[in-house]
Design an enzyme around this catalytic site. Structure first.
Site, mmCIF file in Angstrom:
data_model
loop_
_atom_site.group_PDB
_atom_site.id
_atom_site.type_symbol
_atom_site.label_atom_id
_atom_site.label_comp_id
_atom_site.label_asym_id
_atom_site.label_seq_id
_atom_site.Cartn_x
_atom_site.Cartn_y
_atom_site.Cartn_z
ATOM 1 C CG HIS A 191 -2.115 1.034 0.746
ATOM 2 N ND1 HIS A 191 -3.139 0.745 -0.118
ATOM 3 C CD2 HIS A 191 -2.252 2.349 1.037
ATOM 4 C CE1 HIS A 191 -3.871 1.830 -0.332
ATOM 5 N NE2 HIS A 191 -3.349 2.824 0.359
ATOM 6 C CE1 TYR A 240 -2.130 7.128 -0.716
ATOM 7 C CE2 TYR A 240 -1.488 5.288 0.676
ATOM 8 C CZ TYR A 240 -2.471 6.087 0.118
ATOM 9 O OH TYR A 240 -3.794 5.839 0.390
ATOM 10 C CG HIS A 244 -9.742 1.768 -6.027
ATOM 11 N ND1 HIS A 244 -9.772 3.095 -5.631
ATOM 12 C CD2 HIS A 244 -8.639 1.230 -5.425
ATOM 13 C CE1 HIS A 244 -8.743 3.346 -4.823
ATOM 14 N NE2 HIS A 244 -8.035 2.229 -4.698
ATOM 15 C CG PHE A 245 -5.942 -0.743 -9.224
ATOM 16 C CD1 PHE A 245 -5.305 -0.737 -10.441
ATOM 17 C CD2 PHE A 245 -6.343 -1.961 -8.696
ATOM 18 C CE1 PHE A 245 -5.093 -1.909 -11.146
ATOM 19 C CE2 PHE A 245 -6.142 -3.137 -9.394
ATOM 20 C CZ PHE A 245 -5.515 -3.107 -10.624
ATOM 21 C CG HIS A 246 -7.085 0.671 -14.289
ATOM 22 N ND1 HIS A 246 -7.290 -0.556 -13.717
ATOM 23 C CD2 HIS A 246 -6.147 0.469 -15.245
ATOM 24 C CE1 HIS A 246 -6.520 -1.454 -14.300
ATOM 25 N NE2 HIS A 246 -5.807 -0.861 -15.237
ATOM 26 N NE ARG A 255 -7.679 -7.681 -8.559
ATOM 27 C CZ ARG A 255 -6.776 -7.080 -7.768
ATOM 28 N NH1 ARG A 255 -6.991 -6.983 -6.468
ATOM 29 N NH2 ARG A 255 -5.673 -6.598 -8.264
ATOM 30 N NE ARG A 256 -4.284 -9.649 -9.689
ATOM 31 C CZ ARG A 256 -3.380 -9.604 -8.720
ATOM 32 N NH1 ARG A 256 -3.437 -10.446 -7.725
ATOM 33 N NH2 ARG A 256 -2.422 -8.729 -8.750
HETATM 34 FE FE1 HAS Z 1 -6.330 2.075 -3.248
HETATM 35 C C1 HAS Z 1 -6.690 -1.359 -3.456
HETATM 36 C C2 HAS Z 1 -8.078 2.082 -0.317
HETATM 37 C C3 HAS Z 1 -5.720 5.442 -2.893
HETATM 38 C C4 HAS Z 1 -4.045 1.928 -5.805
HETATM 39 N N1 HAS Z 1 -5.553 0.585 -4.428
HETATM 40 C C5 HAS Z 1 -5.851 -0.759 -4.366
HETATM 41 C C6 HAS Z 1 -5.127 -1.453 -5.382
HETATM 42 C C7 HAS Z 1 -4.339 -0.523 -6.022
HETATM 43 C C8 HAS Z 1 -4.621 0.750 -5.410
HETATM 44 C C9 HAS Z 1 -3.350 -0.771 -7.154
HETATM 45 O O1 HAS Z 1 -8.933 0.065 1.815
HETATM 46 C C10 HAS Z 1 -5.240 -2.931 -5.713
HETATM 47 C C11 HAS Z 1 -4.143 -3.736 -5.108
HETATM 48 C C12 HAS Z 1 -4.279 -5.173 -5.540
HETATM 49 O O2 HAS Z 1 -3.772 -5.492 -6.615
HETATM 50 O O3 HAS Z 1 -4.933 -5.932 -4.844
HETATM 51 N N2 HAS Z 1 -6.854 3.489 -1.888
HETATM 52 C C13 HAS Z 1 -7.597 3.304 -0.782
HETATM 53 C C14 HAS Z 1 -7.798 4.568 -0.100
HETATM 54 C C15 HAS Z 1 -7.127 5.519 -0.833
HETATM 55 C C16 HAS Z 1 -6.532 4.827 -1.948
HETATM 56 C C17 HAS Z 1 -8.564 4.821 1.152
HETATM 57 N N3 HAS Z 1 -5.141 3.427 -4.177
HETATM 58 C C18 HAS Z 1 -5.029 4.761 -3.859
HETATM 59 C C19 HAS Z 1 -4.039 5.371 -4.696
HETATM 60 C C20 HAS Z 1 -3.557 4.380 -5.524
HETATM 61 C C21 HAS Z 1 -4.264 3.167 -5.181
HETATM 62 C C22 HAS Z 1 -3.626 6.827 -4.613
HETATM 63 C C23 HAS Z 1 -2.520 4.428 -6.586
HETATM 64 C C24 HAS Z 1 -1.826 5.471 -6.906
HETATM 65 N N4 HAS Z 1 -7.234 0.646 -2.128
HETATM 66 C C25 HAS Z 1 -7.832 0.860 -0.925
HETATM 67 C C26 HAS Z 1 -8.208 -0.431 -0.334
HETATM 68 C C27 HAS Z 1 -7.789 -1.423 -1.218
HETATM 69 C C28 HAS Z 1 -7.192 -0.707 -2.336
HETATM 70 C C29 HAS Z 1 -8.869 -0.683 0.947
HETATM 71 C C30 HAS Z 1 -7.892 -2.942 -1.042
HETATM 72 C C31 HAS Z 1 -9.156 -3.456 -1.491
HETATM 73 C C32 HAS Z 1 -9.193 -4.956 -1.570
HETATM 74 O O4 HAS Z 1 -10.134 -5.507 -1.007
HETATM 75 O O5 HAS Z 1 -8.354 -5.599 -2.210
HETATM 76 C C33 HAS Z 1 -7.010 6.995 -0.479
HETATM 77 O O6 HAS Z 1 -5.657 7.400 -0.454
HETATM 78 C C34 HAS Z 1 -7.797 7.853 -1.420
HETATM 79 C C35 HAS Z 1 -7.861 9.291 -0.962
HETATM 80 C C36 HAS Z 1 -8.235 10.175 -2.103
HETATM 81 C C37 HAS Z 1 -9.095 11.181 -2.046
HETATM 82 C C38 HAS Z 1 -9.388 11.953 -3.301
HETATM 83 C C39 HAS Z 1 -8.840 13.368 -3.274
HETATM 84 C C40 HAS Z 1 -9.112 14.045 -4.581
HETATM 85 C C41 HAS Z 1 -8.236 14.870 -5.231
HETATM 86 C C42 HAS Z 1 -8.654 15.462 -6.552
HETATM 87 C C43 HAS Z 1 -9.221 16.859 -6.373
HETATM 88 C C44 HAS Z 1 -9.613 17.473 -7.669
HETATM 89 C C45 HAS Z 1 -9.395 18.761 -8.012
HETATM 90 C C46 HAS Z 1 -9.799 19.253 -9.359
HETATM 91 C C47 HAS Z 1 -8.681 19.719 -7.131
HETATM 92 C C48 HAS Z 1 -9.768 11.564 -0.804
HETATM 93 C C49 HAS Z 1 -6.919 15.246 -4.673
HETATM 94 C C50 HAS Z 1 -10.960 20.231 -9.211
HETATM 95 C C51 HAS Z 1 -11.047 21.143 -10.361
HETATM 96 C C52 HAS Z 1 -11.980 21.116 -11.345
HETATM 97 C C53 HAS Z 1 -11.902 22.093 -12.406
HETATM 98 C C54 HAS Z 1 -13.065 20.099 -11.365
#
Ligand code: HAS
Length: 560
Positions: A218, A222, A372-374, A435-436
């Site tokens: 995990h 990051y 999710h992860f894409h 998946r997979r």
């Molecule tokens: Fe995840 C599984 C939970 C973030 C990647 N994640 C995965 C896997 C990958 C992955 C590759 O709790 C699969 C692994 C595998 O092969 O089994 N993930 C989270 C949580 C976050 C999160 C809580 N993941 C990421 C990021 C990844 C990533 C970043 C890659 C870079 N994830 C999980 C969990 C699993 C999981 C479980 C396991 C599930 C399972 O059962 O297998 C958090 O960090 C997310 C927080 C993000 C936010 C969004 C903030 C939004 C922003 C954009 C703002 C937009 C603006 C534009 C400013 C709160 C910053 C506005 C302007 C306009 C003009 C519209």
């Protein structure tokens, strides 16, 4: 800033090699959607097996591209902000270690001896060269951290009262996270997997290997994300025509990643019976903690963009959105970054759903997960990497970007493809689509008794999205290599846009020192992982023999 030829060469190679490999990585992404939609009903195509292709897809896109880029971007950041190049010998050493690792692993994967996917979970077994290759890639990426630390200490001695540049702080934090988390996977590879793969041991402790992998796994996400965050905080506001809303907010967010990136790995193991509920609950809570720096980032960057829009003469509540340089080809980084941010809104929300212990039961191991992860790793991370690779290359080489108008459209095409793809995957996941899995051989084959007609629309959506993304990625490949092949127009320099801060808060020593955060990091890590490892030690049961990915029967019998 002028830089040496040797510096340029390392950076060019570290950017161009993974982008070239992307051709294979992206092709296998498209193939996934083709198999899964039931267009093919076979287990292999063009002499490459489904799982072999999936392994190549994950390893190239998620491990090789990201690691090479993080190192190259780190070198560029350090050199630019410190006005001094990193140690040349160490740069080359790091490059050669990483490249030899990639070549070893590539051979094993292409020879069909390492179809173990990017998570290389045992009891799937790979050729020893695959594991050795992964280890070398990691060790090669450690090398720069030690050099950068020396550069930073030298700079700090002369600049005690000056704030560490945000981009430097982010790079150091990212590589500290990387160093700590990769210690676990190094142990997994060197102590558990290589001896087993060499035939020195017959069986392997699957639960221990999974827990060590997710200690790394995990935090790995990051390590992918932070270079993109560095771009959003330090480059995007400038490109958009504004200022960074709060410099301090960026520092707080980056240090929070240092605390929370690693001690959350068990949220990937909610379904593992080895680990008790208490430990899972604690990791679940910390997972909500690791979302906080992303919320801080969302608000800070949105405020910075609003300021930029208003500076560009916008009116009304949302008029600033229209005024941003969406299609300005001279500011193409904006198009890539904003596209990544838009995708990350959905990637973040789905991540928070995954983090819930109860909701995770519905989506774990389903197509929801790649949905999710894409939108994370293939959203802000991928778009940030390819955009910045092109930018750094074109500035350092003094060449203009090939087909600049088309270049500005690519990220939006990618967003459209990705939203269609991820919607299909997420919807399918909620309907139980695994998946997979090569669905084309069974569930998506109308001649098969297992045929699931309700997965036809979901997999077709994923296929449509996959085709659009493939086209967008290939357009980028043409532009990147077209730029490399074009004529030099000006002197190559190292240049990065730098955002000024709107609120340039006075230096807060706590957010400019590593020690207190490192201590807190270690304490939280121990609290999260000592109980998890004790659980694994107590509840693991017999070790497992080898299994092959396409066969539910063990390859040799288990020894107790
Ligand atoms: Fe995840 C599984 C939970 C973030 C990647 N994640 C995965 C896997 C990958 C992955 C590759 O709790 C699969 C692994 C595998 O092969 O089994 N993930 C989270 C949580 C976050 C999160 C809580 N993941 C990421 C990021 C990844 C990533 C970043 C890659 C870079 N994830 C999980 C969990 C699993 C999981 C479980 C396991 C599930 C399972 O059962 O297998 C958090 O960090 C997310 C927080 C993000 C936010 C969004 C903030 C939004 C922003 C954009 C703002 C937009 C603006 C534009 C400013 C709160 C910053 C506005 C302007 C306009 C003009 C519209």
């Amino acid at each position: 800033m002028q830089v040496s030829k040797s510096f340029k060469q390392v950076i060019f190679l570290e950017l161009a090699i993974p982008v070239a490999l992307l051709i294979i990585g992206i092709y296998h992404g498209l193939m996934q959607t083709i198999y899964r939609a039931g267009v093919l009903h076979q287990t292999s195509f063009a002499k490459l097996d489904y799982y072999q292709g999936l392994t190549l897809h994950g390893v190239i896109n998620a491990l090789v591209l990201t690691t090479f880029f993080a190192v190259a971007f780190g070198h560029v950041t350090m050199a630019f902000y410190f006005k001094k190049e990193p140690n040349r010998k160490l740069m080359w050493l790091s490059f050669w270690l990483m490249l030899s690792g990639v070549l070893m692993a590539a051979w094993a994967m292409l020879a069909g001896k390492a179809s173990v996917l990017y998570t290389f979970y045992p009891p799937l077994k790979a050729h020893p060269l695959f594991y050795l290759g992964a280890a070398l890639l990691i060790v090669g990426s450690w090398v720069p951290l030690f050099d950068w630390a020396v550069m930073y200490n030298g700079w700090k001695k002369e600049n005690q009262q000056n704030k560490t540049p945000l981009a430097v702080l982010g790079t150091l934090i990212n590589f500290i996270i990387w160093f700590v988390c990769t210690l676990a996977v190094a142990y997994e590879v060197l102590v558990l997997l290589i001896p087993w793969s060499m035939g020195w041991t017959d069986t392997v402790n699957v639960n221990l290997a999974r827990t060590l992998f997710w200690f790394f796994g995990h935090a790995l996400v990051y390590f992918w994300l932070l270079p993109a965050y560095i771009m959003f905080y330090t480059i995007l506001p400038k490109i958009a025509g504004g200022k960074l809303y709060s410099d301090l907010a960026g520092r707080v967010a980056l240090f929070l990643f240092l605390l929370f990136s690693i001690p959350v790995g068990v949220h990937h193991q909610y379904s593992d019976p080895t680990i008790t509920q208490g430990v899972k609950f604690f990791h679940g809570m910390l997972t909500y903690g690791v979302a906080i720096p992303s919320f801080i980032t969302a608000f800070t960057i949105a405020a910075s963009l609003e300021y930029a829009g208003r500076e560009r003469g916008s009116k009304g509540l949302f008029g600033w959105m229209v005024k941003l340089p969406w299609f300005d080809e001279s500011k193409y980084l904006f198009a890539y970054f904003i596209s990544g941010l838009i995708l990350f809104v959905f990637g973040g929300v789905t991540g928070i759903i995954n983090a819930s212990y109860s909701l995770n039961n519905v989506v774990h191991n389903t197509a929801w997960m790649p949905g999710h992860f894409h939108m994370t790793v293939a959203g802000p991370v991928f778009l940030g990497i390819i955009a910045m690779s092109l930018y750094i290359y074109s500035k350092l080489s003094g060449k203009r970007v090939f087909l600049p108008k088309l270049n500005t459209i690519i990220p939006y095409l990618w967003v459209i493809g990705m939203l269609i793809f991820s919607f299909g995957m997420s919807w399918g996941g909620l309907r139980g689509e695994p998946r997979r899995t090569n669905l084309g051989t069974s569930y998506l084959n109308p001649d098969n008794a297992l045929f699931r007609s309700d997965w036809v629309p979901t997999t077709l959506l994923a296929l449509l999205g996959g085709i659009i993304m493939f086209i967008a990625a290939m357009m980028f490949i043409v532009i990147f290599f077209g730029t490399i092949l074009s004529k030099k127009k000006e002197e190559g320099v190292l240049e990065i846009p730098v955002s000024e801060a709107y609120h340039d808060e006075k230096r807060v020593p706590l957010f400019d020192r590593f020690k207190p955060w490192l201590v807190a990091m270690i304490v939280i890590l121990l609290l999260a992982y000592v109980p998890a490892l004790l659980n694994v030690n107590k509840n693991s049961g017999p070790k497992a023999p080898r299994f092959n990915i396409d066969n539910p029967v063990p390859q040799v019998s288990a020894k107790k």
